[in-house]
Design an enzyme around this catalytic site. Structure first.
Site, PDB file in Angstrom:
ATOM      1  N   GLU A 189      -9.415  -1.652   0.131  1.00  0.00           N
ATOM      2  CA  GLU A 189      -8.181  -1.106   0.684  1.00  0.00           C
ATOM      3  C   GLU A 189      -8.451  -0.106   1.801  1.00  0.00           C
ATOM      4  OE1 GLU A 189      -5.165  -2.000   0.364  1.00  0.00           O
ATOM      5  OE2 GLU A 189      -5.506  -3.489  -1.199  1.00  0.00           O
ATOM      6  N   TYR A 216     -13.264   2.891  13.227  1.00  0.00           N
ATOM      7  CA  TYR A 216     -12.495   3.894  12.488  1.00  0.00           C
ATOM      8  C   TYR A 216     -13.396   4.584  11.463  1.00  0.00           C
ATOM      9  CZ  TYR A 216      -8.518   1.457  14.532  1.00  0.00           C
ATOM     10  OH  TYR A 216      -7.637   0.875  15.414  1.00  0.00           O
ATOM     11  N   TYR A 276       0.242   4.477   0.825  1.00  0.00           N
ATOM     12  CA  TYR A 276       0.028   3.033   0.703  1.00  0.00           C
ATOM     13  C   TYR A 276      -1.226   2.710  -0.105  1.00  0.00           C
ATOM     14  CZ  TYR A 276      -1.736  -1.560   1.533  1.00  0.00           C
ATOM     15  OH  TYR A 276      -2.274  -2.804   1.319  1.00  0.00           O
ATOM     16  N   ASP A 305       2.838  -1.623   3.602  1.00  0.00           N
ATOM     17  CA  ASP A 305       1.990  -1.709   4.789  1.00  0.00           C
ATOM     18  C   ASP A 305       2.767  -2.428   5.887  1.00  0.00           C
ATOM     19  OD1 ASP A 305       1.959  -4.393   4.129  1.00  0.00           O
ATOM     20  OD2 ASP A 305      -0.216  -4.586   4.168  1.00  0.00           O
ATOM     21  N   CYS A 319       8.777 -20.534   4.725  1.00  0.00           N
ATOM     22  CA  CYS A 319       8.997 -19.322   3.938  1.00  0.00           C
ATOM     23  C   CYS A 319       9.786 -19.631   2.668  1.00  0.00           C
ATOM     24  CB  CYS A 319       9.743 -18.280   4.764  1.00  0.00           C
ATOM     25  SG  CYS A 319      10.082 -16.753   3.853  1.00  0.00           S
TER      26      CYS A 319
END
Length: 373
Positions: free
Chosen positions: A45, A90, A128, A146, A210
């Site tokens: 995560e 990051y 989150y 998210d 969908c």
């Protein structure tokens, strides 16, 4: 109101049932879905923050081979952790994950906390990530929010307003919480994530595929492209940056035993803890050579003679783009001191590969080795 039909209990149950059935058949086979180990799920995560699934998979697998338990990560040197993370970007996430592992060992007996409040007390874990770990690893009835889930919910309920605004986000979180089926939050949350990633895409959603299309208020109105509300992005600034491949005095560049100077960025800086070829941003009115000499005086208290251009690297970060101009330099005088950096070392060019560097500096290191033949 257009969202009234979907908000009623019967339609909401139908939506949940359809998504769970779709997920059972269409769930992506991802390595972190083959385990219930809370530590492994936490690693996934944090890696998935602002990074695509396809990019994360090989880094996730490599990271867990290096640090298979929270204890092994907690006791690892940060330099080693950054080296394993190298290329994923990051890097603050790697710092936070390393710090979180230490806190888990020191304050939680080596067990990842189960409840979202305790999870949010760990470095780098926001709402989150805490909800995702609580629901996926521990089965907690927590909603997640998210980018993919926000897009799906905004279209299903035709929820207007910028999701970056607190009031819009609260509305979306309330909708997500009202839908979470007791005891099945893990599957439902991941169904929403997968639907947003594979079907309800930002552009050109595949509404025909969908399972919730007939319940989607935006689809019924033909307004899929209008949700979620998007705020126009500001132009991304560009900066010119200089760096020096600084050859040690008394060495012939690329000769036997020749060494260059690398510096480690301070922990609190952008790309903190990574090693680089030292330099900095070009200020208005400066030439590239003037900027490089100034930066090296400020960062390392040394004087250099700027020689030929080695390479130019273009790289994009989240908030800006840069052009990095890299010059060969000769160290003239001044004993290096770590003034604007955490540390420095003289290394032979091939040895730079052992140090954790950003993508841009790794390109410089390869160009250096190639130039020395």
């Amino acid at each position: 109101m257009p969202r009234a039909r979907l908000a009623c209990s019967h339609a909401a149950r139908s939506l949940v049932d359809r998504l769970l059935a779709w997920y059972e058949e269409e769930a992506r086979d991802l390595p972190w879905r083959r385990t219930k180990d809370p530590y492994s799920i936490l690693v996934s995560e944090i890696m998935l923050q602002q990074t695509r699934v396809e990019t994360v998979i090989p880094y996730y697998e490599r990271f867990l081979r290096a640090y298979p338990t929270v204890e092994s990560l907690a006791t690892a040197p940060l330099d080693s952790v950054l080296k394993v993370w190298e290329g994923l970007g990051y890097y603050r996430r790697a710092h936070n994950l390393h710090s979180a592992a230490r806190e888990v060992v020191e304050r939680h007996g080596g067990r990842i906390p189960e409840d979202p409040v305790s999870l949010r007390g760990l470095p780098g874990i926001g709402p989150y990530t805490a909800a995702a770990v609580a629901s996926i690893a521990f089965g907690g009835d927590e909603p997640v929010l998210d980018g993919n889930v926000i897009r799906v919910l905004a279209r299903l309920f035709r929820t207007s307003g910028d999701p970056k605004r607190a009031d819009t986000r609260r509305r979306l979180e309330g909708l997500a919480r009202s839908l979470v089926p007791r005891g099945r939050a893990s599957e439902f949350n991941q169904a929403l994530m997968d639907l947003g990633a594979r079907v309800c895409r930002p552009r050109h959603p595949s509404c025909e595929a969908c399972p919730a299309a007939t319940l989607c208020e935006a689809h019924r109105a033909g307004e899929e492209a209008l949700f979620p509300t998007r705020t126009p992005k500001r132009p991304i600034p560009h900066v010119d940056v200089v760096a020096g491949v600084i050859w040690e005095r008394g060495n012939d560049p690329c000769g036997p035993g020749a060494r260059v100077l690398i510096a480690q960025r301070k922990a609190g800086d952008m790309l903190g803890g990574l090693w680089e070829f030292p330099g900095g941003t070009v200020e208005e009115g400066e030439t590239l050579e003037e900027a490089l000499r100034r930066e090296l005086r400020e960062e390392l208290a040394i004087e250099v003679s700027v020689k030929s251009l080695l390479t130019v690297v273009n790289h994009a970060y989240t908030h800006f783009r840069m052009t990095l101009h890299v010059f060969h330099c000769r160290h003239i005088r001044g004993r290096p001191r770590a003034i604007g950096c955490a540390a420095f070392r003289w290394v032979e060019p091939p040895a730079a590969a052992r140090y954790a560097m950003s993508v841009a500096d790794r390109k410089v290191a390869r160009a250096l080795v190639a130039s020395c033949g």
